[in-house]
Scaffold this motif. Structure first.
Motif, PDB file in Angstrom:
ATOM      1  N   GLN A   4       0.828  -1.203   0.000  1.00 12.74           N
ATOM      2  CA  GLN A   4       0.000   0.000   0.000  1.00 12.74           C
ATOM      3  C   GLN A   4       0.866   1.258   0.000  1.00 12.74           C
ATOM      4  O   GLN A   4       0.569   2.228  -0.705  1.00 12.74           O
ATOM      5  CB  GLN A   4      -0.945  -0.001   1.219  1.00 12.74           C
ATOM      6  CG  GLN A   4      -1.954   1.123   1.203  1.00 12.74           C
ATOM      7  CD  GLN A   4      -2.913   1.022   0.035  1.00 12.74           C
ATOM      8  OE1 GLN A   4      -3.313  -0.063  -0.367  1.00 12.74           O
ATOM      9  NE2 GLN A   4      -3.252   2.152  -0.523  1.00 12.74           N
ATOM     10  N   LEU A   7       2.244   1.735  -3.475  1.00 11.89           N
ATOM     11  CA  LEU A   7       1.196   2.232  -4.377  1.00 11.89           C
ATOM     12  C   LEU A   7       0.927   3.714  -4.128  1.00 11.89           C
ATOM     13  O   LEU A   7       0.761   4.495  -5.074  1.00 11.89           O
ATOM     14  CB  LEU A   7      -0.086   1.419  -4.198  1.00 11.89           C
ATOM     15  CG  LEU A   7      -0.069   0.000  -4.774  1.00 11.89           C
ATOM     16  CD1 LEU A   7      -1.350  -0.735  -4.394  1.00 11.89           C
ATOM     17  CD2 LEU A   7       0.091   0.036  -6.278  1.00 11.89           C
ATOM     18  N   ASN A   8       0.884   4.113  -2.863  1.00 13.25           N
ATOM     19  CA  ASN A   8       0.665   5.526  -2.535  1.00 13.25           C
ATOM     20  C   ASN A   8       1.811   6.393  -3.037  1.00 13.25           C
ATOM     21  O   ASN A   8       1.595   7.488  -3.564  1.00 13.25           O
ATOM     22  CB  ASN A   8       0.483   5.703  -1.027  1.00 13.25           C
ATOM     23  CG  ASN A   8      -0.871   5.215  -0.554  1.00 13.25           C
ATOM     24  OD1 ASN A   8      -1.802   5.100  -1.347  1.00 13.25           O
ATOM     25  ND2 ASN A   8      -0.976   4.919   0.731  1.00 13.25           N
ATOM     26  N   ARG A  10       3.801   5.738  -5.550  1.00 15.12           N
ATOM     27  CA  ARG A  10       3.710   5.759  -7.025  1.00 15.12           C
ATOM     28  C   ARG A  10       2.630   6.747  -7.463  1.00 15.12           C
ATOM     29  O   ARG A  10       2.824   7.514  -8.407  1.00 15.12           O
ATOM     30  CB  ARG A  10       3.401   4.357  -7.527  1.00 15.12           C
ATOM     31  CG  ARG A  10       3.335   4.251  -9.017  1.00 15.12           C
ATOM     32  CD  ARG A  10       3.097   2.827  -9.433  1.00 15.12           C
ATOM     33  NE  ARG A  10       3.033   2.733 -10.876  1.00 15.12           N
ATOM     34  CZ  ARG A  10       2.660   1.667 -11.521  1.00 15.12           C
ATOM     35  NH1 ARG A  10       2.360   0.560 -10.860  1.00 15.12           N
ATOM     36  NH2 ARG A  10       2.600   1.658 -12.822  1.00 15.12           N
ATOM     37  N   ARG A  11       1.490   6.733  -6.765  1.00 14.50           N
ATOM     38  CA  ARG A  11       0.402   7.653  -7.088  1.00 14.50           C
ATOM     39  C   ARG A  11       0.840   9.098  -6.892  1.00 14.50           C
ATOM     40  O   ARG A  11       0.566   9.969  -7.710  1.00 14.50           O
ATOM     41  CB  ARG A  11      -0.816   7.337  -6.229  1.00 14.50           C
ATOM     42  CG  ARG A  11      -2.036   8.194  -6.547  1.00 14.50           C
ATOM     43  CD  ARG A  11      -3.233   7.861  -5.679  1.00 14.50           C
ATOM     44  NE  ARG A  11      -2.931   7.776  -4.259  1.00 14.50           N
ATOM     45  CZ  ARG A  11      -2.893   8.828  -3.434  1.00 14.50           C
ATOM     46  NH1 ARG A  11      -3.116  10.027  -3.876  1.00 14.50           N
ATOM     47  NH2 ARG A  11      -2.627   8.655  -2.145  1.00 14.50           N
ATOM     48  N   ARG A  12       1.543   9.390  -5.793  1.00  9.67           N
ATOM     49  CA  ARG A  12       2.034  10.755  -5.532  1.00  9.67           C
ATOM     50  C   ARG A  12       2.987  11.218  -6.632  1.00  9.67           C
ATOM     51  O   ARG A  12       2.933  12.359  -7.072  1.00  9.67           O
ATOM     52  CB  ARG A  12       2.704  10.824  -4.164  1.00  9.67           C
ATOM     53  CG  ARG A  12       1.724  10.930  -3.009  1.00  9.67           C
ATOM     54  CD  ARG A  12       2.413  11.276  -1.696  1.00  9.67           C
ATOM     55  NE  ARG A  12       3.302  10.208  -1.236  1.00  9.67           N
ATOM     56  CZ  ARG A  12       2.918   9.168  -0.504  1.00  9.67           C
ATOM     57  NH1 ARG A  12       1.671   9.048  -0.138  1.00  9.67           N
ATOM     58  NH2 ARG A  12       3.788   8.239  -0.125  1.00  9.67           N
ATOM     59  N   GLN A  14       3.063  10.126  -9.741  1.00 10.65           N
ATOM     60  CA  GLN A  14       2.281  10.340 -10.958  1.00 10.65           C
ATOM     61  C   GLN A  14       1.510  11.656 -10.885  1.00 10.65           C
ATOM     62  O   GLN A  14       1.429  12.391 -11.870  1.00 10.65           O
ATOM     63  CB  GLN A  14       1.319   9.170 -11.184  1.00 10.65           C
ATOM     64  CG  GLN A  14       2.004   7.901 -11.630  1.00 10.65           C
ATOM     65  CD  GLN A  14       1.040   6.721 -11.723  1.00 10.65           C
ATOM     66  OE1 GLN A  14      -0.015   6.703 -11.086  1.00 10.65           O
ATOM     67  NE2 GLN A  14       1.431   5.742 -12.530  1.00 10.65           N
ATOM     68  N   GLU A  15       0.957  11.966  -9.732  1.00  7.98           N
ATOM     69  CA  GLU A  15       0.230  13.221  -9.551  1.00  7.98           C
ATOM     70  C   GLU A  15       1.166  14.415  -9.700  1.00  7.98           C
ATOM     71  O   GLU A  15       0.807  15.419 -10.327  1.00  7.98           O
ATOM     72  CB  GLU A  15      -0.456  13.254  -8.187  1.00  7.98           C
ATOM     73  CG  GLU A  15      -1.649  12.335  -8.084  1.00  7.98           C
ATOM     74  CD  GLU A  15      -2.228  12.263  -6.683  1.00  7.98           C
ATOM     75  OE1 GLU A  15      -1.618  12.842  -5.738  1.00  7.98           O
ATOM     76  OE2 GLU A  15      -3.280  11.630  -6.521  1.00  7.98           O
TER      77      GLU A  15
END
Length: 131
Positions: A4, A7-8, A10-12, A14-15
């Motif tokens: 998790q 994933l968080n 990676r999301r940050r 990408q954002e």
């Protein structure tokens, strides 16, 4: 739990990358809009010069513009309509005279040495007027 977190993260990332892309695109759009406005003003000035108006006489130019604006802002519909018709007729006569003197400009690719598609980092237009 570690999955998790990855994933968080990676999301940050990408954002953040998306925000940078949006910022760059917004900046390019502002530059292009500024260039379009500059080109509009250049065309307007060129057309005004062709009329023979003394462009160095600022009070005269502003006075003419304000007089036209007063007519266009009139609450009397007949005054507005008359002003629109008057200015439209004068503009059309000007265009007819102008076209009889010189052919209409055409957009063509500038020199063959210039790229057909502008570089992504440059909003420069690669067209010029013929005539």
């Amino acid at each position: 739990m570690r999955k998790q977190e990855l994933l968080n993260e990676r999301r940050r990332k990408q954002e953040a990358k998306l925000r940078e892309s949006i910022k760059a695109t917004s900046s390019e759009l502002r530059d292009i809009n500024k260039q379009i406005e500059e080109e509009k003003y250049a065309v307007l000035i060129r057309l005004l010069r062709e009329t023979g108006l003394p462009l160095d006489n600022t009070p005269l130019i502003i006075g003419i513009a304000l007089e036209a604006k007063d007519m266009m802002d009139s609450t009397d519909e007949s005054v507005r309509t008359a002003a629109i018709n008057k200015y439209t007729d004068r503009y059309l006569a000007f265009q007819e005279t102008r076209q009889s003197v010189q052919p209409a400009p055409q957009c063509v690719p500038a020199e063959a040495s210039e790229p057909a598609n502008p570089p992504a980092d440059s909003p420069t237009l690669y067209y010029e007027e013929m005539g």
